[in-house]
Design a protein around this motif. Structure first.
Motif, PDB file in Angstrom:
ATOM      1  N   GLY A 266      96.235  53.034  28.723  1.00 35.14           N
ATOM      2  CA  GLY A 266      97.444  53.542  29.349  1.00 35.14           C
ATOM      3  C   GLY A 266      97.204  53.988  30.770  1.00 35.14           C
ATOM      4  O   GLY A 266      96.086  53.932  31.298  1.00 35.14           O
ATOM      5  N   LEU A 267      98.268  54.438  31.405  1.00 30.19           N
ATOM      6  CA  LEU A 267      98.202  54.848  32.800  1.00 30.19           C
ATOM      7  C   LEU A 267      97.595  56.236  32.945  1.00 30.19           C
ATOM      8  O   LEU A 267      97.642  57.058  32.035  1.00 30.19           O
ATOM      9  CB  LEU A 267      99.602  54.822  33.417  1.00 30.19           C
ATOM     10  N   LEU A 268      97.036  56.483  34.144  1.00 24.96           N
ATOM     11  CA  LEU A 268      96.436  57.777  34.453  1.00 24.96           C
ATOM     12  C   LEU A 268      97.471  58.781  34.942  1.00 24.96           C
ATOM     13  O   LEU A 268      97.253  59.992  34.844  1.00 24.96           O
ATOM     14  CB  LEU A 268      95.356  57.609  35.533  1.00 24.96           C
ATOM     15  N   GLY A 269      98.554  58.279  35.526  1.00 31.00           N
ATOM     16  CA  GLY A 269      99.537  59.175  36.126  1.00 31.00           C
ATOM     17  C   GLY A 269      99.048  59.757  37.436  1.00 31.00           C
ATOM     18  O   GLY A 269      99.084  60.981  37.643  1.00 31.00           O
ATOM     19  N   LEU A 270      98.590  58.883  38.347  1.00 33.87           N
ATOM     20  CA  LEU A 270      98.010  59.370  39.600  1.00 33.87           C
ATOM     21  C   LEU A 270      99.016  60.141  40.448  1.00 33.87           C
ATOM     22  O   LEU A 270      98.655  61.124  41.100  1.00 33.87           O
ATOM     23  CB  LEU A 270      97.431  58.204  40.405  1.00 33.87           C
ATOM     24  N   ARG A 271     100.263  59.711  40.464  1.00 31.12           N
ATOM     25  CA  ARG A 271     101.258  60.457  41.247  1.00 31.12           C
ATOM     26  C   ARG A 271     101.350  61.905  40.773  1.00 31.12           C
ATOM     27  O   ARG A 271     101.461  62.839  41.573  1.00 31.12           O
ATOM     28  CB  ARG A 271     102.633  59.804  41.104  1.00 31.12           C
TER      29      ARG A 271
ATOM     30  N   SER B 185     100.277  65.808  42.818  1.00 28.82           N
ATOM     31  CA  SER B 185     101.111  67.010  42.969  1.00 28.82           C
ATOM     32  C   SER B 185     100.646  68.168  42.091  1.00 28.82           C
ATOM     33  O   SER B 185     101.249  69.227  42.084  1.00 28.82           O
ATOM     34  CB  SER B 185     102.576  66.687  42.649  1.00 28.82           C
ATOM     35  N   ALA B 186      99.535  67.946  41.357  1.00 28.82           N
ATOM     36  CA  ALA B 186      99.057  68.988  40.439  1.00 28.82           C
ATOM     37  C   ALA B 186      98.386  70.113  41.214  1.00 28.82           C
ATOM     38  O   ALA B 186      97.840  69.906  42.295  1.00 28.82           O
ATOM     39  CB  ALA B 186      98.068  68.387  39.443  1.00 28.82           C
ATOM     40  N   PRO B 187      98.390  71.332  40.683  1.00 27.61           N
ATOM     41  CA  PRO B 187      97.618  72.421  41.292  1.00 27.61           C
ATOM     42  C   PRO B 187      96.149  72.044  41.358  1.00 27.61           C
ATOM     43  O   PRO B 187      95.637  71.302  40.515  1.00 27.61           O
ATOM     44  CB  PRO B 187      97.851  73.604  40.336  1.00 27.61           C
ATOM     45  N   SER B 188      95.446  72.544  42.355  1.00 19.73           N
ATOM     46  CA  SER B 188      94.065  72.140  42.584  1.00 19.73           C
ATOM     47  C   SER B 188      93.173  72.390  41.379  1.00 19.73           C
ATOM     48  O   SER B 188      92.228  71.651  41.122  1.00 19.73           O
ATOM     49  CB  SER B 188      93.502  72.866  43.806  1.00 19.73           C
ATOM     50  N   ALA B 189      93.449  73.406  40.615  1.00 15.76           N
ATOM     51  CA  ALA B 189      92.608  73.724  39.457  1.00 15.76           C
ATOM     52  C   ALA B 189      92.689  72.654  38.376  1.00 15.76           C
ATOM     53  O   ALA B 189      91.806  72.536  37.534  1.00 15.76           O
ATOM     54  CB  ALA B 189      93.005  75.077  38.876  1.00 15.76           C
ATOM     55  N   ASP B 190      93.784  71.868  38.412  1.00 11.08           N
ATOM     56  CA  ASP B 190      93.961  70.839  37.392  1.00 11.08           C
ATOM     57  C   ASP B 190      93.461  69.474  37.837  1.00 11.08           C
ATOM     58  O   ASP B 190      93.550  68.508  37.085  1.00 11.08           O
ATOM     59  CB  ASP B 190      95.447  70.726  37.023  1.00 11.08           C
TER      60      ASP B 190
END
Length: 531
Positions: A511-516, A520-525
């Motif tokens: 499946g896809l990684l969801g790069l987009r 936009s994720a917080p840096s900790a994630d």
């Protein structure tokens, strides 16, 4: 030369013009822009008569098809005495001569060799560059020499204003062999069907200004004045002989002609579904998590060429700009030996200009492959065991990109399975790719640390970064044991990050990684290598 006022020759006539002891510069890049008619005729003449002999062959880029094309036409004892080339892997026959001490062999960075051609046209004595300092090109290491019979020093250390530079000796060129698409009767040459331009103008100027010969191979001949002047890449005033070869490949052995490679048309967008999760694809998927919107990127040969595939699958290819050192900007880089081309490029510039951009620090990010990484963070891609790939543009790129992600399998000749969202190491590799010391320094880790250059090393088992004082483990793959599956197969003990974490589990699942979403994720994630 041919009929009066005609520059058209047969390939055999062109080969007869090359004299013993000449310095011959030949255009080509991998399987692109190969002058097979002329180079094949030179080989046939030598095999039949022993002439020409004692040539110095300069290749601004390694070229060939891994078998008998390209540089392999010159791979005969006696035909060449010296070869200067960034790349050797495209012609195993020529690499074999170098490894057997049957030819003087030099390997210099691809951008630098192109600049040596340009400098030869200007009759400058040296190319002064920072590219190659601290690598095998540095005269304090190997000086670019690949074997014991290569003795002449062609590069030296120079200090200017308190800063060290490398000074590369410039050689006059007697004969240049170049490729184009169309020539008119006077010798004006266009390249409308080619996926790259490389540096034919600099080659032609260098040979012409030295009183030498310029031989061009083209697919078709038209009446003088037929070509739009803005299409002409090499003016006829520089060209001495034309060989017409209608069978010339656009990408030798791969593609006769595809207008989407030369930018004449745009191929339809093709949605690529995520494929089988092989070791190589796992590396590409984790590396692709370092993509950032707006980044200008170089993609290197080897396992790194899977990153654009992942970007296309994730529908983020339009958010970044991929470039290839041969001069393409935008589009999707091809894979394997056709990597010098891109499909649907947005711009094609000459190779010299591309390397000016690279060497000046224009790249935001480079994805490059590795063969060996040592405890200092040095990388080897140029010479290991019985392999002699050369450096290509690797040094120009890795030394100057703002960030570098090196990609590779953790071990050689091992058995690893990616299943159920985890990595299963079935058998150990026969050879460690993380020795205490690399065989050839193609990237200098200490200099990168001094520059503050962020560097990651991505494998299917673990992710490392360049730290102080050496390599540090950042992430471990699900299913891998740090001691058993990573440290036990390394030739040195890396630093272990106090924030050691698991590699992103989605990398190992279909499946896809969801790069987009990651952008936009917080840096900790984000993955631990993200900036």
């Amino acid at each position: 030369m041919g009929t009066p006022h005609s520059k058209v020759l047969s390939a055999e006539q062109a080969a007869l013009l090359i004299r013993d002891g000449s310095t011959l510069a030949v255009e080509g890049a991998g399987r692109l822009l190969l002058s097979e008619a002329i180079c094949g005729a030179v080989e046939r003449r030598f095999l039949a008569t022993g002439k020409p002999s004692g040539l110095t062959l300069i290749q601004p880029c390694g070229f060939g098809d891994d078998e008998n094309a390209g540089a392999s036409h010159f791979a005969h004892v006696g035909l060449v005495r010296r070869v200067i080339s960034p790349g050797w892997g495209d012609s195993p026959k020529m690499a074999g001569l170098a490894l057997d001490n049957q030819v003087e062999a030099y390997c210099f960075p691809q951008g630098v060799v192109g600049q040596m051609i340009w400098a030869s046209a200007c009759k400058k004595p040296r190319v002064i560059s920072h590219v190659g300092l601290g690598t095998f090109v540095d005269p304090r290491l190997d000086g670019g020499k690949l074997n014991a019979v290569t003795r002449d020093d062609l590069v030296e250390i120079l200090e200017l204003d308190g800063t060290e530079w490398l000074a590369f000796r410039v050689l006059p060129i007697d004969v240049a062999i170049i490729r184009g698409t169309t020539a008119d009767e006077f010798g004006n040459i266009s390249m409308e069907q080619e996926p790259a331009f490389l540096e034919p103008l600099a080659l032609a100027q260098a040979a012409h200004n030295a009183g030498g010969l310029v031989l061009a191979e083209v697919k078709r001949l038209v009446r003088r004045g037929s070509l739009h002047p803005q299409m002409v890449k090499v003016p006829g005033i520089l060209v001495d002989g034309l060989v017409v070869n209608p069978e010339a490949w656009q990408i030798h052995g791969e593609e006769r002609y595809n207008p989407a490679y030369s930018g004449e048309t745009k191929a339809p967008d093709v949605a690529l579904a995520p494929g089988e999760l092989s070791q190589r694809m796992v590396v590409a998927r984790r590396a692709a998590m370092e993509l950032a919107p707006g980044a200008v990127i170089n993609i290197g040969f080897g396992i790194a060429d899977g990153v654009p595939v992942v970007a296309t699958q994730e529908a983020v290819g339009g958010e970044v700009t991929f470039t290839v050192e041969q001069g393409t900007i935008g589009g999707i880089p091809m894979r394997g030996r056709a990597l010098a081309a891109q499909i649907n490029p947005e711009a094609i510039i000459d190779q010299l200009s591309q390397f000016s951009f690279y060497q000046g620090g224009g790249l935001d990010l480079a994805f490059l492959s590795f063969a060996q990484v040592d405890q200092q963070g040095n990388v080897n891609v140029s010479k290991f065991g019985t392999k002699l790939p050369g450096c290509g543009g690797f040094i120009d790129i890795s030394q100057n990109a703002k960030r570098v992600v090196f990609c590779g399998l953790f071990s050689k000749a091992n058995t690893v399975r990616v299943e159920d969202g985890a990595v299963r190491v079935v058998s150990r590799g026969a050879t460690s790719k993380f020795p205490a010391r690399v065989e050839h320094v193609t990237f200098n880790g200490d200099r990168a640390r001094q520059r503050g250059q962020p560097v990651l090393y991505v494998t299917e088992r673990a992710v490392f970064r360049l730290a102080e004082p050496g390599v540090e483990v950042l992430e471990i793959a699900p299913g891998c044991d740090l001691e058993r599956d990573v440290l036990a197969e390394m030739g040195f003990k890396p630093k272990i990050s106090p924030a050691l974490r698991q590699m992103c589990p989605s990398v190992f699942r279909p499946g896809l990684l969801g790069l987009r979403r990651t952008w936009s994720a917080p840096s900790a994630d984000r993955p631990s290598g993200m900036l």
